[in-house]
Design a protein around this motif. Structure first.
Motif, PDB file in Angstrom:
ATOM      1  N   LEU A   1      33.169  42.227  44.181  1.00 45.16           N
ATOM      2  CA  LEU A   1      34.142  41.271  44.701  1.00 45.16           C
ATOM      3  C   LEU A   1      33.520  40.637  45.943  1.00 45.16           C
ATOM      4  N   LEU A   2      33.053  39.394  45.785  1.00 44.27           N
ATOM      5  CA  LEU A   2      32.372  38.684  46.863  1.00 44.27           C
ATOM      6  C   LEU A   2      33.206  37.499  47.323  1.00 44.27           C
ATOM      7  N   LEU A   3      32.934  37.037  48.521  1.00 44.65           N
ATOM      8  CA  LEU A   3      33.685  35.923  49.096  1.00 44.65           C
ATOM      9  C   LEU A   3      33.328  34.619  48.389  1.00 44.65           C
ATOM     10  N   ASP A   4      34.328  33.787  48.139  1.00 45.63           N
ATOM     11  CA  ASP A   4      34.095  32.477  47.528  1.00 45.63           C
ATOM     12  C   ASP A   4      33.277  31.627  48.504  1.00 45.63           C
ATOM     13  N   PRO A   5      32.088  31.172  48.106  1.00 50.92           N
ATOM     14  CA  PRO A   5      31.241  30.425  49.051  1.00 50.92           C
ATOM     15  C   PRO A   5      31.820  29.083  49.457  1.00 50.92           C
ATOM     16  N   ASP A   6      32.769  28.566  48.682  1.00 53.12           N
ATOM     17  CA  ASP A   6      33.336  27.260  48.989  1.00 53.12           C
ATOM     18  C   ASP A   6      34.628  27.340  49.790  1.00 53.12           C
ATOM     19  N   CYS A   7      35.063  28.550  50.138  1.00 53.78           N
ATOM     20  CA  CYS A   7      36.338  28.677  50.854  1.00 53.78           C
ATOM     21  C   CYS A   7      36.124  28.550  52.362  1.00 53.78           C
ATOM     22  N   THR A   8      37.220  28.329  53.065  1.00 52.40           N
ATOM     23  CA  THR A   8      37.158  28.164  54.520  1.00 52.40           C
ATOM     24  C   THR A   8      36.649  29.416  55.206  1.00 52.40           C
ATOM     25  N   ALA A   9      37.040  30.585  54.681  1.00 49.23           N
ATOM     26  CA  ALA A   9      36.644  31.848  55.302  1.00 49.23           C
ATOM     27  C   ALA A   9      35.127  32.019  55.318  1.00 49.23           C
ATOM     28  N   ALA A  10      34.424  31.522  54.292  1.00 51.07           N
ATOM     29  CA  ALA A  10      32.966  31.628  54.260  1.00 51.07           C
ATOM     30  C   ALA A  10      32.333  30.817  55.380  1.00 51.07           C
ATOM     31  N   GLN A  11      32.872  29.622  55.619  1.00 55.09           N
ATOM     32  CA  GLN A  11      32.345  28.803  56.703  1.00 55.09           C
ATOM     33  C   GLN A  11      32.660  29.427  58.052  1.00 55.09           C
TER      34      GLN A  11
ATOM     35  N   LEU B   1      30.273  45.023  33.471  1.00 53.14           N
ATOM     36  CA  LEU B   1      29.861  44.406  34.734  1.00 53.14           C
ATOM     37  C   LEU B   1      30.791  43.223  34.998  1.00 53.14           C
ATOM     38  N   GLN B   2      31.583  43.308  36.041  1.00 51.77           N
ATOM     39  CA  GLN B   2      32.563  42.272  36.355  1.00 51.77           C
ATOM     40  C   GLN B   2      32.318  41.771  37.778  1.00 51.77           C
ATOM     41  N   VAL B   3      32.308  40.448  37.928  1.00 51.11           N
ATOM     42  CA  VAL B   3      32.100  39.824  39.232  1.00 51.11           C
ATOM     43  C   VAL B   3      33.250  38.860  39.475  1.00 51.11           C
ATOM     44  N   ARG B   4      33.885  38.983  40.629  1.00 55.55           N
ATOM     45  CA  ARG B   4      34.965  38.072  40.986  1.00 55.55           C
ATOM     46  C   ARG B   4      34.739  37.565  42.405  1.00 55.55           C
ATOM     47  N   LEU B   5      35.300  36.394  42.693  1.00 57.79           N
ATOM     48  CA  LEU B   5      35.227  35.783  44.021  1.00 57.79           C
ATOM     49  C   LEU B   5      36.626  35.724  44.604  1.00 57.79           C
ATOM     50  N   TYR B   6      36.745  36.051  45.884  1.00 59.50           N
ATOM     51  CA  TYR B   6      38.061  36.016  46.528  1.00 59.50           C
ATOM     52  C   TYR B   6      38.081  34.968  47.634  1.00 59.50           C
ATOM     53  N   ASP B   7      39.243  34.366  47.801  1.00 60.06           N
ATOM     54  CA  ASP B   7      39.448  33.342  48.820  1.00 60.06           C
ATOM     55  C   ASP B   7      40.439  33.897  49.840  1.00 60.06           C
ATOM     56  N   ALA B   8      39.931  34.646  50.800  1.00 56.59           N
ATOM     57  CA  ALA B   8      40.751  35.263  51.836  1.00 56.59           C
ATOM     58  C   ALA B   8      39.833  35.662  52.975  1.00 56.59           C
TER      59      ALA B   8
ATOM     60  N   GLU C   1      43.320  41.698  41.766  1.00 49.88           N
ATOM     61  CA  GLU C   1      44.390  41.315  40.850  1.00 49.88           C
ATOM     62  C   GLU C   1      45.096  40.029  41.252  1.00 49.88           C
ATOM     63  N   HIS C   2      44.718  39.431  42.386  1.00 48.55           N
ATOM     64  CA  HIS C   2      45.398  38.228  42.862  1.00 48.55           C
ATOM     65  C   HIS C   2      44.832  37.013  42.137  1.00 48.55           C
ATOM     66  N   GLN C   3      45.473  36.636  41.030  1.00 50.52           N
ATOM     67  CA  GLN C   3      44.938  35.598  40.160  1.00 50.52           C
ATOM     68  C   GLN C   3      44.787  34.254  40.861  1.00 50.52           C
ATOM     69  N   ARG C   4      45.691  33.931  41.785  1.00 49.67           N
ATOM     70  CA  ARG C   4      45.651  32.633  42.447  1.00 49.67           C
ATOM     71  C   ARG C   4      44.526  32.541  43.476  1.00 49.67           C
ATOM     72  N   GLU C   5      44.088  33.681  43.985  1.00 48.69           N
ATOM     73  CA  GLU C   5      43.100  33.682  45.057  1.00 48.69           C
ATOM     74  C   GLU C   5      41.726  34.159  44.602  1.00 48.69           C
ATOM     75  N   THR C   6      41.569  34.454  43.317  1.00 47.42           N
ATOM     76  CA  THR C   6      40.269  34.919  42.831  1.00 47.42           C
ATOM     77  C   THR C   6      39.859  34.134  41.595  1.00 47.42           C
ATOM     78  N   SER C   7      38.564  34.155  41.334  1.00 45.51           N
ATOM     79  CA  SER C   7      38.020  33.559  40.109  1.00 45.51           C
ATOM     80  C   SER C   7      36.870  34.438  39.653  1.00 45.51           C
ATOM     81  N   ASN C   8      36.550  34.365  38.365  1.00 47.16           N
ATOM     82  CA  ASN C   8      35.464  35.195  37.866  1.00 47.16           C
ATOM     83  C   ASN C   8      34.151  34.409  37.858  1.00 47.16           C
TER      84      ASN C   8
END
Length: 367
Positions: A132-142, A181-188, A239-246
């Motif tokens: 579970l890695l941070l979404d590179p395009d989200c504000t939190a990454a910047q 092997l499952q990889v997801r991105l989170y926006d938080a 499990e937060h479908q709105r804030e994650t993507s695979n």
């Protein structure tokens, strides 16, 4: 308390009680029966020994869970993250591996091959591997990049590099194990770093201005209160479908080419998001005049698709074409110079018919 860890811990205690307590009680029963059938000194000796063994078995069954809980509650502190030690543990995993981070140094060049070999071994052992890695395009990454400005760390770039290598590695796996092997991105906002191998884990928090790998790490049991806390945080994000993507959603987006109000064909295309603007690589179809496409960007489960037109890069665009090209290179690797990048803009009235590349006249790939 983690449900999966609690069940495995309970089964382990029951197994130990049977393996240790059962033989002891069996031995005690044999001694007591022998004492009953004997007389004199031998009878007294067997009776005393049998009674002692019964007490030992009962004491073990009673006190072993208490000692086990004390062991689990113990927290070991490490001065920093030891990637070599974690990879060694990862290689022996048989149940579950979980990584929660912004990006992971395990996939940097000097550790990458060893890490992937260990992941392959864990998958072969039957383990489920979740990243579970941070979404590179989200504000939190910047924001995290700004916090690490003195370290000269470009967090979005580090994440994109991780994801590019994960996508390539996933393609090399046997289909029989690839689904584990499952990889997801989170926006938080990142708060906790977790590196779990089976029932143990290293956890730490994100310090301001420092890399989380270079701060003290707490080694905990996943059945402990600390383990339950980080498990709950991981599950909440996963499990937060709105804030994650695979990884598939991150890697490409499905665009539907449209003629007037009718869908014509669906195409998977590479894409990047830069400063809130979405760009796609249109090499999958021939661009012949204004096109209208329907897509969900950024890809999210349950989101409503929007209709866009494809605009060629031009002076005065919100983001220079060189910056967009750099984002494509970070995400997909350096291109061959053949990308056909278009920016998604609100669709104009009266869209024309898009022509798929496979159907275009004179296209060598046409069928």
């Amino acid at each position: 308390m983690p449900e999966w860890a609690g069940r495995s811990g309970g089964r382990g205690r029951q197994r130990r009680a049977v393996v240790v307590g059962g033989p002891l009680l069996g031995i005690a029963l044999v001694m007591l029966l022998a004492a009953w059938r004997s007389t004199g000194f031998l009878s007294d000796l067997l009776l005393n020994l049998g009674s002692s063994v019964v007490l030992a078995a009962i004491s073990y069954v009673i006190f072993d869970p208490l000692f086990e809980e004390a062991r689990r509650a113990r927290v070991q502190e490490h001065l920093s993250f030891d990637q070599a030690a974690f990879v060694t543990r990862l290689r022996r995993c048989t149940r579950r591996v979980r990584i929660l981070d912004t990006w992971t140094i395990l996939l940097e060049q000097r550790h990458r091959e060893e890490t992937f070999d260990a992941v392959r071994a864990a998958l072969g052992n039957g383990a489920h591997v979740q990243l579970l890695l941070l979404d590179p395009d989200c504000t939190a990454a910047q924001q995290r990049s700004e916090e690490l400005e003195r370290q000269r760390v470009d967090v979005p770039r580090q994440i994109r590099t991780n994801l590019r290598h994960l996508a390539a590695f996933s393609d090399t796996l046997d289909p029989a194990v690839r689904h584990r092997l499952q990889v997801r991105l989170y926006d938080a906002s990142p708060s906790i770093q977790l590196y779990q191998w089976d029932s143990r884990a290293l956890i730490s928090f994100f310090p301001i201005g420092k890399l989380s790998f270079n701060v003290p790490q707490l080694e905990v049991d996943m059945d402990s209160p600390w383990g339950g806390f980080v498990h709950a945080r991981f599950e909440e994000l996963w499990e937060h479908q709105r804030e994650t993507s695979n990884l598939d959603q991150y890697w490409s987006v499905t665009v539907t080419l449209r003629h007037e109000d009718s869908d014509v064909v669906e195409v998977q295309v590479p894409y990047v998001t830069v400063q809130g603007q979405h760009y796609v690589d249109c090499r999958a179809f021939r661009v012949t005049g204004p096109l209208t496409v329907r897509a969900i960007l950024p890809p999210r489960p349950g989101a409503t698709p929007a209709v866009f037109a494809l605009a060629e890069p031009a002076e005065g665009d919100p983001t220079p074409a060189t910056v967009v090209a750099r984002h494509f290179d970070q995400k997909y690797g350096h291109g061959d110079g053949q990308r056909a990048v278009r920016r998604l803009v609100p669709a104009p009235d009266g869209p024309r018919t898009p022509v798929p590349r496979a159907a275009a006249a004179g296209d060598p790939h046409g069928g």
